[in-house]
Design a protein around this motif. Sequence first.
Motif, PDB file in Angstrom:
ATOM      1  N   LEU A 122      35.394  27.362  33.491  1.00 27.48           N
ATOM      2  CA  LEU A 122      36.852  27.543  33.428  1.00 27.48           C
ATOM      3  C   LEU A 122      37.546  26.966  34.663  1.00 27.48           C
ATOM      4  N   SER A 123      36.857  27.003  35.803  1.00 26.68           N
ATOM      5  CA  SER A 123      37.459  26.500  37.044  1.00 26.68           C
ATOM      6  C   SER A 123      37.721  24.997  36.975  1.00 26.68           C
ATOM      7  N   ILE A 124      36.976  24.301  36.117  1.00 28.83           N
ATOM      8  CA  ILE A 124      37.225  22.869  35.942  1.00 28.83           C
ATOM      9  C   ILE A 124      38.602  22.656  35.329  1.00 28.83           C
ATOM     10  N   GLY A 125      38.988  23.550  34.409  1.00 34.23           N
ATOM     11  CA  GLY A 125      40.329  23.495  33.849  1.00 34.23           C
ATOM     12  C   GLY A 125      41.380  23.909  34.861  1.00 34.23           C
ATOM     13  N   VAL A 126      41.062  24.925  35.663  1.00 36.08           N
ATOM     14  CA  VAL A 126      41.998  25.403  36.692  1.00 36.08           C
ATOM     15  C   VAL A 126      42.286  24.303  37.708  1.00 36.08           C
ATOM     16  N   SER A 127      41.271  23.496  38.028  1.00 28.82           N
ATOM     17  CA  SER A 127      41.451  22.434  39.031  1.00 28.82           C
ATOM     18  C   SER A 127      42.457  21.381  38.590  1.00 28.82           C
ATOM     19  N   SER A 128      42.734  21.307  37.280  1.00 20.59           N
ATOM     20  CA  SER A 128      43.741  20.362  36.789  1.00 20.59           C
ATOM     21  C   SER A 128      45.130  20.748  37.267  1.00 20.59           C
ATOM     22  N   PHE A 129      45.312  22.049  37.560  1.00 20.71           N
ATOM     23  CA  PHE A 129      46.602  22.545  38.043  1.00 20.71           C
ATOM     24  C   PHE A 129      46.606  22.727  39.558  1.00 20.71           C
ATOM     25  N   SER A 130      45.475  23.216  40.097  1.00 20.96           N
ATOM     26  CA  SER A 130      45.390  23.461  41.538  1.00 20.96           C
ATOM     27  C   SER A 130      43.936  23.408  41.984  1.00 20.96           C
ATOM     28  N   VAL A 131      43.630  22.433  42.815  1.00 16.32           N
ATOM     29  CA  VAL A 131      42.268  22.291  43.330  1.00 16.32           C
ATOM     30  C   VAL A 131      41.900  23.478  44.207  1.00 16.32           C
ATOM     31  N   ARG A 132      42.835  23.921  45.050  1.00 15.52           N
ATOM     32  CA  ARG A 132      42.545  25.056  45.941  1.00 15.52           C
ATOM     33  C   ARG A 132      42.329  26.340  45.141  1.00 15.52           C
ATOM     34  N   LEU A 133      43.155  26.562  44.139  1.00 15.32           N
ATOM     35  CA  LEU A 133      43.004  27.764  43.315  1.00 15.32           C
ATOM     36  C   LEU A 133      41.652  27.765  42.614  1.00 15.32           C
ATOM     37  N   ALA A 134      41.205  26.599  42.183  1.00  9.69           N
ATOM     38  CA  ALA A 134      39.904  26.495  41.507  1.00  9.69           C
ATOM     39  C   ALA A 134      38.777  26.973  42.422  1.00  9.69           C
ATOM     40  N   LYS A 135      38.874  26.634  43.713  1.00 11.75           N
ATOM     41  CA  LYS A 135      37.827  27.045  44.658  1.00 11.75           C
ATOM     42  C   LYS A 135      37.775  28.561  44.814  1.00 11.75           C
ATOM     43  N   TYR A 136      38.932  29.201  44.852  1.00 15.78           N
ATOM     44  CA  TYR A 136      38.949  30.660  44.982  1.00 15.78           C
ATOM     45  C   TYR A 136      38.681  31.344  43.640  1.00 15.78           C
ATOM     46  N   PHE A 137      38.888  30.620  42.566  1.00  8.92           N
ATOM     47  CA  PHE A 137      38.569  31.129  41.232  1.00  8.92           C
ATOM     48  C   PHE A 137      37.073  31.411  41.123  1.00  8.92           C
ATOM     49  N   TRP A 138      36.271  30.620  41.847  1.00  7.53           N
ATOM     50  CA  TRP A 138      34.813  30.814  41.829  1.00  7.53           C
ATOM     51  C   TRP A 138      34.410  32.221  42.251  1.00  7.53           C
ATOM     52  N   LEU A 139      35.194  32.827  43.130  1.00  3.70           N
ATOM     53  CA  LEU A 139      34.846  34.143  43.664  1.00  3.70           C
ATOM     54  C   LEU A 139      34.880  35.238  42.599  1.00  3.70           C
ATOM     55  N   LEU A 140      35.438  34.928  41.433  1.00  6.16           N
ATOM     56  CA  LEU A 140      35.483  35.907  40.345  1.00  6.16           C
ATOM     57  C   LEU A 140      34.093  36.245  39.799  1.00  6.16           C
ATOM     58  N   ILE A 141      33.090  35.477  40.205  1.00  4.65           N
ATOM     59  CA  ILE A 141      31.727  35.780  39.743  1.00  4.65           C
ATOM     60  C   ILE A 141      31.292  37.176  40.169  1.00  4.65           C
ATOM     61  N   VAL A 142      31.889  37.688  41.251  1.00  4.53           N
ATOM     62  CA  VAL A 142      31.497  39.009  41.743  1.00  4.53           C
ATOM     63  C   VAL A 142      31.880  40.107  40.753  1.00  4.53           C
ATOM     64  N   ALA A 143      32.828  39.848  39.867  1.00  5.01           N
ATOM     65  CA  ALA A 143      33.267  40.858  38.898  1.00  5.01           C
ATOM     66  C   ALA A 143      32.174  41.197  37.895  1.00  5.01           C
ATOM     67  N   ARG A 144      31.139  40.389  37.831  1.00  3.83           N
ATOM     68  CA  ARG A 144      30.053  40.640  36.876  1.00  3.83           C
ATOM     69  C   ARG A 144      29.325  41.955  37.140  1.00  3.83           C
ATOM     70  N   GLY A 145      29.179  42.329  38.404  1.00  2.00           N
ATOM     71  CA  GLY A 145      28.472  43.563  38.750  1.00  2.00           C
ATOM     72  C   GLY A 145      26.959  43.401  38.618  1.00  2.00           C
ATOM     73  N   HIS A 146      26.249  44.537  38.540  1.00  2.00           N
ATOM     74  CA  HIS A 146      24.794  44.510  38.415  1.00  2.00           C
ATOM     75  C   HIS A 146      24.368  43.958  37.071  1.00  2.00           C
ATOM     76  N   LEU A 147      23.186  43.322  37.064  1.00  2.47           N
ATOM     77  CA  LEU A 147      22.655  42.790  35.814  1.00  2.47           C
ATOM     78  C   LEU A 147      22.313  43.906  34.833  1.00  2.47           C
ATOM     79  N   SER A 148      21.844  45.023  35.357  1.00  2.00           N
ATOM     80  CA  SER A 148      21.400  46.117  34.504  1.00  2.00           C
ATOM     81  C   SER A 148      21.779  47.451  35.126  1.00  2.00           C
ATOM     82  N   ASP A 149      22.072  48.420  34.293  1.00  2.00           N
ATOM     83  CA  ASP A 149      22.370  49.777  34.792  1.00  2.00           C
ATOM     84  C   ASP A 149      21.156  50.366  35.505  1.00  2.00           C
TER      85      ASP A 149
END
Length: 199
Positions: free
Chosen positions: A169-196
């Motif tokens: 998705l960040s590849i699409g975001v970079s079409s509007f803002s390259v800097r925003l795309a870089k910080y968009f990557w940090l959303l990976i942390v929202a995944r949490g633990h792999l397993s309970d």
Amino acid sequence: MEAAKRNNDRLLSISDGLFSVGMTLLVVSISVPEVAGRGLEMELSQRLWSLFPRFEIFFISFFVVCFYWLSHHELFHLVEGNNDCLIWLNLFFLMCITLLPFSAGLVGEYSDLKVAVDFYSATMVLTSLALVFLWAYASKAGFVNTSVDDVEKRKILFKLLYPALIFLLSIGVSSFSVRLAKYFWLLIVARGHLSDKLS
């Protein structure tokens, strides 16, 4: 079971070693600025400020590598034993990790160019998919702990796909803002633990 544990210990040792190398190489692209002549304070300040894009991608990339190390660490808490195919899949994942310092250096050098940021994102999509394939094979080949049922295996698979989706998705975001795309990557942390079971 002891032999299987011993084999995974060796596999995890080389994995941790390559993660450490990858983390260390991230800082190589940041060189100490050289200044000479009059006005050293001003010139040094300007040169340090010009390094901001490199420091920015260093901190983001260090976080990304830590995220994948934790994911790999959690995954192998659920995987018992291995075979040649699993080892090669793990090595392919590690190859993707060792490519990250180059991708980070590219973004640090060309921080305003979409193609550099998209190359980084594509690299991380490949890295995420490598971990997905590793888990899918471990599940199919019977290397996953028996306490993990089929429903839990599918949940973990979807969670492993989440970072790939973020980077895609960040590849699409970079079409509007390259800097925003870089910080968009940090959303990976929202995944949490792999397993309970690991929380």
